[in-house]
Write a protein that holds these residues in place. Structure first.
Motif, PDB file in Angstrom:
ATOM      1  N   GLU A   1       0.076   6.069   4.873  1.00  0.00           N
ATOM      2  CA  GLU A   1       0.987   7.111   5.352  1.00  0.00           C
ATOM      3  C   GLU A   1       0.535   7.648   6.710  1.00  0.00           C
ATOM      4  O   GLU A   1       1.352   7.880   7.611  1.00  0.00           O
TER       5      GLU A   1
ATOM      6  N   PHE B   1       1.587   5.061   9.554  1.00  0.00           N
ATOM      7  CA  PHE B   1       2.959   5.060  10.085  1.00  0.00           C
ATOM      8  C   PHE B   1       3.399   6.439  10.570  1.00  0.00           C
ATOM      9  O   PHE B   1       4.370   6.548  11.315  1.00  0.00           O
TER      10      PHE B   1
ATOM     11  N   GLU C   1       5.000   5.365  14.602  1.00  0.00           N
ATOM     12  CA  GLU C   1       6.280   5.156  13.919  1.00  0.00           C
ATOM     13  C   GLU C   1       6.705   3.693  13.914  1.00  0.00           C
ATOM     14  O   GLU C   1       7.547   3.293  13.102  1.00  0.00           O
TER      15      GLU C   1
ATOM     16  N   GLU D   1       5.576  -0.713  11.076  1.00  0.00           N
ATOM     17  CA  GLU D   1       6.439  -1.008   9.932  1.00  0.00           C
ATOM     18  C   GLU D   1       5.660  -1.633   8.773  1.00  0.00           C
ATOM     19  O   GLU D   1       6.029  -1.469   7.604  1.00  0.00           O
TER      20      GLU D   1
ATOM     21  N   ARG E   1       4.320   1.137   6.660  1.00  0.00           N
ATOM     22  CA  ARG E   1       5.393   1.754   5.891  1.00  0.00           C
ATOM     23  C   ARG E   1       5.816   0.857   4.724  1.00  0.00           C
ATOM     24  O   ARG E   1       6.041   1.339   3.603  1.00  0.00           O
TER      25      ARG E   1
ATOM     26  N   ASP F   1       5.537   1.853   0.776  1.00  0.00           N
ATOM     27  CA  ASP F   1       6.712   1.857  -0.107  1.00  0.00           C
ATOM     28  C   ASP F   1       6.533   0.917  -1.283  1.00  0.00           C
ATOM     29  O   ASP F   1       6.962   1.237  -2.413  1.00  0.00           O
TER      30      ASP F   1
END
Length: 219
Positions: A195, A198, A202, A205, A208, A212
């Motif tokens: 966490e 990212f 940003e 990916e 992220r 997820d």
């Protein structure tokens, strides 16, 4: 008047044209001194005039076959041009002729890494870290190489040290998160670092996606 010193000061002051003039005078004054050619090569490299820079470094080497800085400067040109075999030999020459610091060892490791010789790269990256404990790039490369060889217990402290030196290092958070996800049961730690990765970057990916995926598996 020491034109090489004047040129170096001009570079530090961001005055490229003045540096070029100074190094030109240094070469005119002492045409058999390799230092002027080396300094001019560095300026040309910064100006992305790589073909001219190459000639100046090569001239310096013809004047002094033991000039570690000339070999290193030329090696950097070849590395940036993805001529890794040639760069590797020149970095090795720089080390052979006692170039100070960690940089040449690090770059030998990077050349070997790009040539797909990960195991051979490892000791050079380790040596670079030993020579400069605060070199973030070298330590990151060392940690990633260890992790790629599944030497997770050795890789972990490298990423932790990077974060001590540079807490906002997205890639260090990412690699530490992946390490915790694949090698231990520290799921919360893995998610925390992914966490962070990212959030800090940003465009990360992969961090992220990994975050997820872990979160989905926990539900």
């Amino acid at each position: 008047m020491n034109y090489n010193e004047i040129g170096i000061q001009a570079i530090q002051d961001g005055k490229t044209e003045e540096a070029v003039q100074a190094f030109t005078k240094a070469i005119e004054e002492e045409p058999e001194n390799p230092l002027g050619y080396i300094n001019f090569g560095h300026v040309l490299t910064s100006m992305e005039e790589t073909e001219r820079a190459e000639r100046f470094f090569q001239k310096a080497i013809t004047l002094d076959e033991t000039s570690a800085t000339a070999y290193y400067g030329l090696a950097n040109l070849y590395f940036n041009a993805e001529r890794y075999d040639e760069a590797l030999k020149l970095y090795e020459k720089a080390v052979q002729y006692q170039l100070k610091g960690a940089d040449a060892h690090f770059m030998i490791g990077k050349c070997l890494e790009r040539l797909g010789q990960t195991k051979l790269a490892l000791p050079y990256l380790q040596r670079a870290v030993e020579l400069d404990e605060n070199d973030v790039a070298a330590r990151m490369s060392y940690g990633v190489t260890l992790a790629s060889m599944e030497l997770f217990e050795l890789a972990e402290p490298q990423f932790i040290k990077v974060l001590e030196l540079q807490p906002d290092h997205s890639d260090a958070h990412y690699n530490l998160g992946v390490l915790y996800a694949v090698s231990t049961n520290r799921t919360e730690d893995a998610m925390h670092h992914l966490e962070q990765a990212f959030t800090l970057d940003e465009e990360n990916e992969m961090a992220r996606y990994a975050y997820d995926m872990i979160k989905t598996n926990l539900q």
